[in-house]
Structure formats: structure tokens, C-alpha cells
Design a protein around this motif. Structure first.
Motif, PDB file in Angstrom:
ATOM      1  N   SER A 121       0.824  -1.215   0.000  1.00  0.00           N
ATOM      2  CA  SER A 121       0.000   0.000   0.000  1.00  0.00           C
ATOM      3  C   SER A 121       0.857   1.264   0.000  1.00  0.00           C
ATOM      4  N   GLU A 122       1.991   1.241   0.690  1.00  0.00           N
ATOM      5  CA  GLU A 122       2.869   2.414   0.713  1.00  0.00           C
ATOM      6  C   GLU A 122       3.531   2.629  -0.638  1.00  0.00           C
ATOM      7  N   VAL A 123       3.921   1.554  -1.293  1.00  0.00           N
ATOM      8  CA  VAL A 123       4.514   1.660  -2.634  1.00  0.00           C
ATOM      9  C   VAL A 123       3.484   2.249  -3.598  1.00  0.00           C
ATOM     10  N   ILE A 124       2.242   1.796  -3.496  1.00  0.00           N
ATOM     11  CA  ILE A 124       1.179   2.316  -4.366  1.00  0.00           C
ATOM     12  C   ILE A 124       0.951   3.796  -4.090  1.00  0.00           C
ATOM     13  N   ARG A 125       0.873   4.185  -2.821  1.00  0.00           N
ATOM     14  CA  ARG A 125       0.657   5.606  -2.492  1.00  0.00           C
ATOM     15  C   ARG A 125       1.794   6.466  -3.020  1.00  0.00           C
ATOM     16  N   ALA A 126       3.025   5.994  -2.898  1.00  0.00           N
ATOM     17  CA  ALA A 126       4.174   6.756  -3.398  1.00  0.00           C
ATOM     18  C   ALA A 126       4.111   6.901  -4.917  1.00  0.00           C
ATOM     19  N   ALA A 127       3.720   5.828  -5.612  1.00  0.00           N
ATOM     20  CA  ALA A 127       3.609   5.886  -7.066  1.00  0.00           C
ATOM     21  C   ALA A 127       2.514   6.866  -7.491  1.00  0.00           C
ATOM     22  N   ILE A 128       1.394   6.846  -6.778  1.00  0.00           N
ATOM     23  CA  ILE A 128       0.303   7.766  -7.084  1.00  0.00           C
ATOM     24  C   ILE A 128       0.743   9.205  -6.840  1.00  0.00           C
TER      25      ILE A 128
ATOM     26  N   ILE B  58       0.763  12.019  -9.763  1.00  0.00           N
ATOM     27  CA  ILE B  58      -0.010  13.255  -9.617  1.00  0.00           C
ATOM     28  C   ILE B  58       0.909  14.471  -9.713  1.00  0.00           C
ATOM     29  N   GLY B  59       2.074  14.400  -9.092  1.00  0.00           N
ATOM     30  CA  GLY B  59       3.031  15.501  -9.172  1.00  0.00           C
ATOM     31  C   GLY B  59       3.475  15.767 -10.599  1.00  0.00           C
ATOM     32  N   THR B  60       3.689  14.709 -11.350  1.00  0.00           N
ATOM     33  CA  THR B  60       4.092  14.855 -12.746  1.00  0.00           C
ATOM     34  C   THR B  60       2.965  15.452 -13.581  1.00  0.00           C
ATOM     35  N   VAL B  61       1.778  14.913 -13.432  1.00  0.00           N
ATOM     36  CA  VAL B  61       0.632  15.380 -14.216  1.00  0.00           C
ATOM     37  C   VAL B  61       0.282  16.823 -13.846  1.00  0.00           C
TER      38      VAL B  61
ATOM     39  N   GLY C 228       2.046  19.235 -13.044  1.00  0.00           N
ATOM     40  CA  GLY C 228       2.954  20.213 -13.634  1.00  0.00           C
ATOM     41  C   GLY C 228       2.879  20.286 -15.148  1.00  0.00           C
ATOM     42  N   ASP C 229       2.078  19.430 -15.768  1.00  0.00           N
ATOM     43  CA  ASP C 229       1.968  19.383 -17.220  1.00  0.00           C
ATOM     44  C   ASP C 229       1.060  20.505 -17.720  1.00  0.00           C
ATOM     45  N   GLU C 230       1.514  21.257 -18.712  1.00  0.00           N
ATOM     46  CA  GLU C 230       0.749  22.401 -19.207  1.00  0.00           C
ATOM     47  C   GLU C 230      -0.588  21.980 -19.819  1.00  0.00           C
ATOM     48  N   ASN C 231      -0.625  20.844 -20.502  1.00  0.00           N
ATOM     49  CA  ASN C 231      -1.903  20.373 -21.060  1.00  0.00           C
ATOM     50  C   ASN C 231      -2.905  20.076 -19.952  1.00  0.00           C
ATOM     51  N   PHE C 232      -2.428  19.486 -18.874  1.00  0.00           N
ATOM     52  CA  PHE C 232      -3.311  19.224 -17.739  1.00  0.00           C
ATOM     53  C   PHE C 232      -3.801  20.543 -17.144  1.00  0.00           C
ATOM     54  N   GLN C 233      -2.897  21.489 -16.973  1.00  0.00           N
ATOM     55  CA  GLN C 233      -3.270  22.786 -16.397  1.00  0.00           C
ATOM     56  C   GLN C 233      -4.317  23.486 -17.264  1.00  0.00           C
ATOM     57  N   GLN C 234      -4.152  23.406 -18.591  1.00  0.00           N
ATOM     58  CA  GLN C 234      -5.124  24.018 -19.488  1.00  0.00           C
ATOM     59  C   GLN C 234      -6.479  23.320 -19.359  1.00  0.00           C
ATOM     60  N   GLY C 235      -6.478  22.006 -19.318  1.00  0.00           N
ATOM     61  CA  GLY C 235      -7.725  21.263 -19.135  1.00  0.00           C
ATOM     62  C   GLY C 235      -8.394  21.596 -17.816  1.00  0.00           C
ATOM     63  N   LEU C 236      -7.593  21.767 -16.786  1.00  0.00           N
ATOM     64  CA  LEU C 236      -8.129  22.123 -15.476  1.00  0.00           C
ATOM     65  C   LEU C 236      -8.771  23.509 -15.516  1.00  0.00           C
ATOM     66  N   ARG C 237      -8.096  24.458 -16.161  1.00  0.00           N
ATOM     67  CA  ARG C 237      -8.673  25.806 -16.282  1.00  0.00           C
ATOM     68  C   ARG C 237     -10.001  25.759 -17.039  1.00  0.00           C
TER      69      ARG C 237
END
Length: 67
Positions: free
Chosen positions: A30-37, A41-44, A46-55
Motif C-alpha cells: 500500500s505504501e509503494v502504491i501511495r508513493a507511485a500515485i 499526480i506531481g508529474t501530471v 505540472g503538465d501544461e496540457n493538464f493545467q489548461q484542461g483544469l482551467r
């Protein structure tokens, strides 16, 4: 800290690799899974396409609230 329980389905290969990583790292699966998530999430986030979709999603929600 409270946690929300979730269920995921993994292929047998993914499950075996996950269990191996957890075992070698001496961590619970469970800790390995949480760290991977967290990493994903940190990578996504910071992605400009994600930020634009969020806006765009926020703008649509605000537009619906104004109606």
C-alpha cells in the motif's frame, strides 16, 4: 490520518512486480502504491496540457453556476 479504501485491478505481472518492489524495499504494498500515485499526480499536475484542461473545467463549472 484517515484513508479512503479503493480497489484496483492489476495484471498478474503488475501484481508480481509490485509485490517484488515492496518486498525488496521492505515496505508495505500500500505504501509503494501511495508513493507511485503521489509521483504520478506531481508529474501530471505540472503538465501544461493538464493545467489548461483544469482551467477549462473550472471555467465550465463557473459558467454553470452563473446560470
Amino acid at each position: 490520518m484517515s484513508h479512503k479504501a479503493m480497489t484496483i485491478r492489476l495484471s498478474p505481472e503488475q501484481a508480481e512486480m509490485l509485490e517484488t518492489v515492496a518486498s525488496v524495499s521492505n515496505q508495505p504494498v500500500s505504501e509503494v502504491i501511495r508513493a507511485a500515485i503521489d509521483s504520478h499526480i506531481g508529474t501530471v499536475a505540472g503538465d501544461e496540457n493538464f493545467q489548461q484542461g483544469l482551467r477549462e473545467r473550472i471555467e465550465r463549472a463557473q459558467s454553470l453556476l452563473r446560470k
